[in-house]
Design an enzyme around this catalytic site. Structure first.
Site, short mmCIF file in Angstrom:
data_model
loop_
_atom_site.label_atom_id
_atom_site.label_comp_id
_atom_site.label_asym_id
_atom_site.label_seq_id
_atom_site.Cartn_x
_atom_site.Cartn_y
_atom_site.Cartn_z
N LEU A 1 0.88 -1.16 0.00
CA LEU A 1 0.00 0.00 0.00
C LEU A 1 0.92 1.22 0.00
O LEU A 1 1.77 1.36 0.87
CB LEU A 1 -0.89 -0.02 1.25
N ASP A 2 0.77 2.09 -1.00
CA ASP A 2 1.67 3.24 -1.17
C ASP A 2 1.72 4.11 0.09
O ASP A 2 0.73 4.19 0.83
CB ASP A 2 1.19 4.13 -2.33
N PRO A 3 2.86 4.80 0.33
CA PRO A 3 2.92 5.74 1.46
C PRO A 3 1.81 6.80 1.41
O PRO A 3 1.34 7.24 2.46
CB PRO A 3 4.31 6.39 1.30
N LEU A 4 1.38 7.20 0.20
CA LEU A 4 0.32 8.21 0.08
C LEU A 4 -1.08 7.62 0.21
O LEU A 4 -2.07 8.32 0.04
CB LEU A 4 0.44 8.96 -1.25
N ALA A 5 -1.16 6.32 0.48
CA ALA A 5 -2.45 5.66 0.68
C ALA A 5 -2.57 5.20 2.13
O ALA A 5 -1.57 4.88 2.78
CB ALA A 5 -2.59 4.46 -0.26
#
Length: 333
Positions: A51-55
């Site tokens: 899961l992306d850092p921005l998610a």
């Protein structure tokens, strides 16, 4: 010269089970995993999909024996909520990248009929070209490493499935036109790419400004605990958040074996019995009640697929503090 205080070595211990984390923004999946592993003092851990850092959102973390079944969550359908800002494209497809192009957006053109047509266009089987800013490997190197070096490499399109998609006209915090997206999709779907493709189909381009995973494999975000909550807990409260290994096997048929059959099954031997054919079976020992592993049943044979070790079973029965910790199998219907 002042002496440095000696580093305190964390005493690791066997922890077996699943912790459902609501991953915060700014953390990579591995950052979040290592933080929780440290808080639990767990020996072995793994996550169930990046899961992306921005998610933010649902990130099941597997510990000990549960890591053997993490692939089930990796393969599971996932549901996301996202916001795509219209009229602006970026190098990364999200708010972290540099702006590539700005275009005027006419809200009058974003009619319910047009949104419905685009929604239909991206529902079902679709093909996506993975973004350069992704962890996919080419020649042993992640794509994002090429991207950071300013190199673009060819990526073949991949087949993914969009099971359900809902698009609604919205406004960003800056009162700019945006699209609110809710999507249920197969593994391997890039929501940033989906947002970009929707923007392209609308003729104005787009990039994601918000992304949250709200469900994976039937696990909703309402069942998750946040990192801040975990940090505020006592050690016993943290351990109480760890769900048993078999919580990953909710969709499996259940077979319970007597002591003799359980021992032989655990050594990798097939067992015969009155079991209907099934592709996914969770197998338990009757006494003491314990998960043994997963199998499939074919023509009256129970065939082992993935087994727990006797040591793992013993540790689960004892619990992380050495106290009894039962693993009663689910009731068969």
């Amino acid at each position: 010269m002042t002496e440095r205080a000696p580093r305190i070595r964390v005493q690791r211990r066997p922890v077996h089970g699943v912790l459902l984390l609501d991953k915060p923004l700014g953390f990579s999946s591995n950052d979040a995993l290592q933080k929780v592993k440290w808080l639990l003092r767990a020996e072995k851990a793994g996550h169930t999909g990046t899961l992306d850092p921005l998610a933010s959102g649902v990130l099941p973390l597997c510990f000990g024996a549960a890591t053997k079944f993490s692939q089930l969550q990796l393969d599971a359908p996932k549901t996301y909520e996202a916001m795509a800002l219209l009229g602006v494209t970026t190098t990364t497809g999200d708010a972290e990248g540099e702006v590539l192009q700005r275009r005027e957006v006419d809200p009058a053109q974003l009619t319910p009929e047009r949104l419905a047509a685009v929604q239909a266009q991206f529902t079902g089987a679709i093909r996506q070209v993975p973004p350069m800013h992704s962890a996919l490997k080419k020649d042993g190197k992640a794509l994002y490493e090429y991207a950071r070096a300013g190199v673009e490499v060819e990526r073949p399109a991949r087949d993914v499935e969009i099971y359900a998609l809902n698009l609604a006209l919205a406004q960003s915090e800056q009162a700019q036109p945006a699209i609110k997206i809710r999507v249920q999709c197969s593994k391997g779907t890039y929501i940033r790419t989906l947002g970009e493709d929707i923007g392209q189909a609308l003729g104005c381009g787009a990039h994601l400004t918000f992304l949250r995973r709200v469900e994976t494999g039937g696990i909703g975000v309402e069942r998750c605990v946040t990192l801040a909550q975990l940090e505020a807990m006592t050690e016993e409260e943290r351990l109480a958040c760890v769900q048993p290994v078999q919580s990953l096997l909710a969709g499996h048929a259940v077979v319970t074996l007597n002591e003799q059959d359980a021992g032989r099954f655990l050594s990798g031997m097939r067992r015969r019995g009155p079991w209907p054919d099934a592709g996914a079976v969770a197998v338990y020992a009757e006494h003491p009640p314990a998960l043994l592993g997963v199998a499939h049943a074919r023509q009256g044979e129970l065939i082992p697929d993935r087994l727990l070790s006797p040591l793992e079973i013993q540790q689960i029965l004892q619990g992380p503090q050495g106290a009894p910790c039962g693993t009663e199998p689910p009731k068969t219907h």
